[in-house]
Design a protein around this motif. Structure first.
Motif, PDB file in Angstrom:
ATOM      1  N   GLU A 174       2.658  -7.116  -7.373  1.00 19.16           N
ATOM      2  CA  GLU A 174       3.620  -7.367  -8.456  1.00 19.16           C
ATOM      3  C   GLU A 174       3.754  -6.159  -9.382  1.00 19.16           C
ATOM      4  O   GLU A 174       3.803  -6.292 -10.602  1.00 19.16           O
ATOM      5  CB  GLU A 174       3.226  -8.625  -9.224  1.00 19.16           C
ATOM      6  N   GLY A 175       3.778  -4.983  -8.796  1.00 21.11           N
ATOM      7  CA  GLY A 175       3.974  -3.754  -9.553  1.00 21.11           C
ATOM      8  C   GLY A 175       2.748  -3.233 -10.280  1.00 21.11           C
ATOM      9  O   GLY A 175       2.820  -2.235 -10.985  1.00 21.11           O
ATOM     10  N   LYS A 176       1.603  -3.882 -10.081  1.00 23.11           N
ATOM     11  CA  LYS A 176       0.374  -3.459 -10.754  1.00 23.11           C
ATOM     12  C   LYS A 176      -0.616  -2.929  -9.723  1.00 23.11           C
ATOM     13  O   LYS A 176      -0.855  -3.568  -8.696  1.00 23.11           O
ATOM     14  CB  LYS A 176      -0.250  -4.637 -11.503  1.00 23.11           C
ATOM     15  N   VAL A 177      -1.196  -1.764 -10.005  1.00 21.26           N
ATOM     16  CA  VAL A 177      -2.213  -1.203  -9.117  1.00 21.26           C
ATOM     17  C   VAL A 177      -3.479  -2.050  -9.242  1.00 21.26           C
ATOM     18  O   VAL A 177      -3.977  -2.275 -10.341  1.00 21.26           O
ATOM     19  CB  VAL A 177      -2.502   0.270  -9.473  1.00 21.26           C
ATOM     20  N   ILE A 178      -3.978  -2.521  -8.094  1.00 21.81           N
ATOM     21  CA  ILE A 178      -5.155  -3.402  -8.096  1.00 21.81           C
ATOM     22  C   ILE A 178      -6.332  -2.811  -7.324  1.00 21.81           C
ATOM     23  O   ILE A 178      -7.396  -3.406  -7.272  1.00 21.81           O
ATOM     24  CB  ILE A 178      -4.812  -4.799  -7.543  1.00 21.81           C
ATOM     25  N   GLY A 179      -6.116  -1.647  -6.729  1.00 22.45           N
ATOM     26  CA  GLY A 179      -7.198  -1.005  -6.002  1.00 22.45           C
ATOM     27  C   GLY A 179      -6.753   0.341  -5.483  1.00 22.45           C
ATOM     28  O   GLY A 179      -5.560   0.654  -5.454  1.00 22.45           O
ATOM     29  N   ILE A 185       0.874  -1.171   0.000  1.00 24.62           N
ATOM     30  CA  ILE A 185       0.000   0.000   0.000  1.00 24.62           C
ATOM     31  C   ILE A 185       0.909   1.219   0.000  1.00 24.62           C
ATOM     32  O   ILE A 185       1.866   1.284   0.770  1.00 24.62           O
ATOM     33  CB  ILE A 185      -0.910   0.042   1.245  1.00 24.62           C
ATOM     34  N   ARG A 186       0.609   2.175  -0.855  1.00 27.21           N
ATOM     35  CA  ARG A 186       1.413   3.389  -0.924  1.00 27.21           C
ATOM     36  C   ARG A 186       0.516   4.568  -1.275  1.00 27.21           C
ATOM     37  O   ARG A 186      -0.624   4.398  -1.693  1.00 27.21           O
ATOM     38  CB  ARG A 186       2.540   3.244  -1.937  1.00 27.21           C
ATOM     39  N   THR A 187       1.072   5.751  -1.150  1.00 28.27           N
ATOM     40  CA  THR A 187       0.374   6.967  -1.537  1.00 28.27           C
ATOM     41  C   THR A 187       0.247   7.000  -3.059  1.00 28.27           C
ATOM     42  O   THR A 187       1.202   6.685  -3.775  1.00 28.27           O
ATOM     43  CB  THR A 187       1.141   8.203  -1.032  1.00 28.27           C
ATOM     44  N   PRO A 192      -5.829  11.649   2.545  1.00 36.41           N
ATOM     45  CA  PRO A 192      -5.005  10.588   1.964  1.00 36.41           C
ATOM     46  C   PRO A 192      -5.658   9.967   0.730  1.00 36.41           C
ATOM     47  O   PRO A 192      -6.886   9.880   0.634  1.00 36.41           O
ATOM     48  CB  PRO A 192      -4.897   9.561   3.093  1.00 36.41           C
ATOM     49  N   PHE A 193      -4.828   9.562  -0.194  1.00 33.19           N
ATOM     50  CA  PHE A 193      -5.253   8.842  -1.397  1.00 33.19           C
ATOM     51  C   PHE A 193      -4.240   7.709  -1.555  1.00 33.19           C
ATOM     52  O   PHE A 193      -3.063   7.951  -1.810  1.00 33.19           O
ATOM     53  CB  PHE A 193      -5.221   9.767  -2.614  1.00 33.19           C
ATOM     54  N   LEU A 194      -4.693   6.469  -1.369  1.00 32.83           N
ATOM     55  CA  LEU A 194      -3.809   5.311  -1.341  1.00 32.83           C
ATOM     56  C   LEU A 194      -4.106   4.351  -2.481  1.00 32.83           C
ATOM     57  O   LEU A 194      -5.241   4.260  -2.943  1.00 32.83           O
ATOM     58  CB  LEU A 194      -3.964   4.565  -0.012  1.00 32.83           C
ATOM     59  N   VAL A 195      -3.077   3.620  -2.904  1.00 34.23           N
ATOM     60  CA  VAL A 195      -3.258   2.553  -3.889  1.00 34.23           C
ATOM     61  C   VAL A 195      -2.687   1.261  -3.321  1.00 34.23           C
ATOM     62  O   VAL A 195      -1.754   1.271  -2.521  1.00 34.23           O
ATOM     63  CB  VAL A 195      -2.593   2.874  -5.256  1.00 34.23           C
TER      64      VAL A 195
END
Length: 165
Positions: free
Chosen positions: A59-64, A4-6, A52-55
């Motif tokens: 495996e390097g792909k944004v999934i949510g 999880i990251r910004t 905050p806005f998190l993703v």
């Protein structure tokens, strides 16, 4: 492995791709048209001015993604945030949304927010169950306020409050 990251403005295309099926196939969102990549980039930047806005990545792909936004633009509501979450439609039901929401709520608490609200269009039993498991309670029900796919839809508001009585 999930991380999880910004969110970054460069995530706009991935977020748009996640959101698109919800717009074109469901009444989960009342958008009729899929926002552009530029619209998503602007949303990321504007949300992060205060919330905050998190993703979530795998495996390097944004999934949510999940973010908080202003509930109502009046100073008395400054401790309340509206929360939104969208997961890749192929990744739903894997509890990844819970991890993402946990981090979003933790970040909001650090920023001194006391009330979390979520607006859910009906029918959406999965989202209601998701929020209720997290301690949200239904506090409002508005009937036939959204019209999409030739049908009127109700919305419900759920709230989780950290205010001590």
């Amino acid at each position: 492995m999930i991380s999880i990251r910004t969110a970054e403005v460069s995530d706009a295309a991935a977020l748009r791709a996640i959101y698109e099926p919800y717009v074109v196939k469901t009444a989960i969102t009342f958008d009729f048209d899929v926002p552009s990549e530029a619209d998503f980039a602007q949303k990321i930047a504007s949300v992060q001015e205060r919330h905050p806005f998190l993703v979530a990545e795998s495996e390097g792909k944004v999934i949510g993604y999940a973010y908080a936004s202003t509930y109502y633009d009046k100073s008395a509501y400054d401790w309340t945030a509206e929360l939104t979450i969208y997961m890749d439609e192929n990744k739903r039901g894997l509890r990844l949304g819970s991890v993402l929401y946990d981090m979003l709520e933790e970040e909001l608490i650090k920023r001194n927010f006391k009330n979390f609200v979520a607006c859910i269009s009906l029918p959406n039993d999965a989202s209601i169950a998701f929020h209720e498991k997290r301690g949200y309670e239904q506090v409002a029900h508005f009937k036939k306020v959204g019209y999409k796919f030739d049908k009127w839809h109700d919305i419900v508001w759920l709230q989780k409050s950290l205010v001590e009585e």
